[in-house]
Scaffold this motif. Structure first.
Motif, mmCIF file in Angstrom:
data_model
loop_
_atom_site.group_PDB
_atom_site.id
_atom_site.type_symbol
_atom_site.label_atom_id
_atom_site.label_comp_id
_atom_site.label_asym_id
_atom_site.label_seq_id
_atom_site.Cartn_x
_atom_site.Cartn_y
_atom_site.Cartn_z
ATOM 1 N N LEU A 1 1.931 6.869 2.098
ATOM 2 C CA LEU A 1 0.628 6.487 1.538
ATOM 3 C C LEU A 1 0.294 7.498 0.450
ATOM 4 O O LEU A 1 -0.458 8.437 0.657
ATOM 5 N N HIS B 1 0.819 -1.206 0.000
ATOM 6 C CA HIS B 1 0.000 0.000 0.000
ATOM 7 C C HIS B 1 0.856 1.261 0.000
ATOM 8 O O HIS B 1 0.348 2.349 -0.270
ATOM 9 N N TYR B 2 2.124 1.097 0.328
ATOM 10 C CA TYR B 2 3.002 2.246 0.519
ATOM 11 C C TYR B 2 3.948 2.436 -0.659
ATOM 12 O O TYR B 2 4.600 1.488 -1.101
#
Length: 129
Positions: free
Chosen positions: A100, A31-32
């Protein structure tokens, strides 16, 4: 919470190579977006490279293009920075960071340290002539 631990720094001669690794904790590594920054003594922290969460996009500062390559292995929760053709100006403490990032972010986003949520402690890279 994401914890980042860098490794792979050391002493290398001019023109040599090093591969930095940054191991991340947590189950949402993909997700990063991940970035590498560096800071030399007496200088401000500088963006080096970044990679999107999927690994499909990479970004570099001009001074390292063609010499450094950022990559990631989401199965291993690790991001890498392959550094070839090292120069004296590359000597610094290299830190990885996690962000993020919004979808379709540009290099302007990735190059700003303030956009990153988590940071590692850094690893020293020394280049000798």
């Amino acid at each position: 919470q994401v914890q980042l631990v860098e490794s792979g720094g050391g002493l290398v001669q001019t023109g040599g190579s090093l591969r930095l690794s940054c191991a991340a904790s947590g189950r949402t590594f993909s997700h990063y977006a991940m970035g590498w920054f560096r800071q030399a003594p007496g200088k401000e922290r500088e963006f080096v490279a970044a990679i999107t969460g999927s690994g499909s996009g990479t970004y570099y500062t001009d001074s390292v293009k063609g010499r450094f390559t950022i990559s990631r292995d989401n199965a291993e929760n690790t991001v890498y920075l392959q550094m070839n053709g090292l120069k004296s100006g590359d000597a610094a403490v290299y830190s990885c960071a996690a962000a993020l990032a919004p979808r379709y972010s540009s290099v302007n986003y990735y190059s700003r340290a303030s956009n990153y949520n988590y940071w590692g402690q850094g690893t020293q890279v020394t280049v000798s002539s």
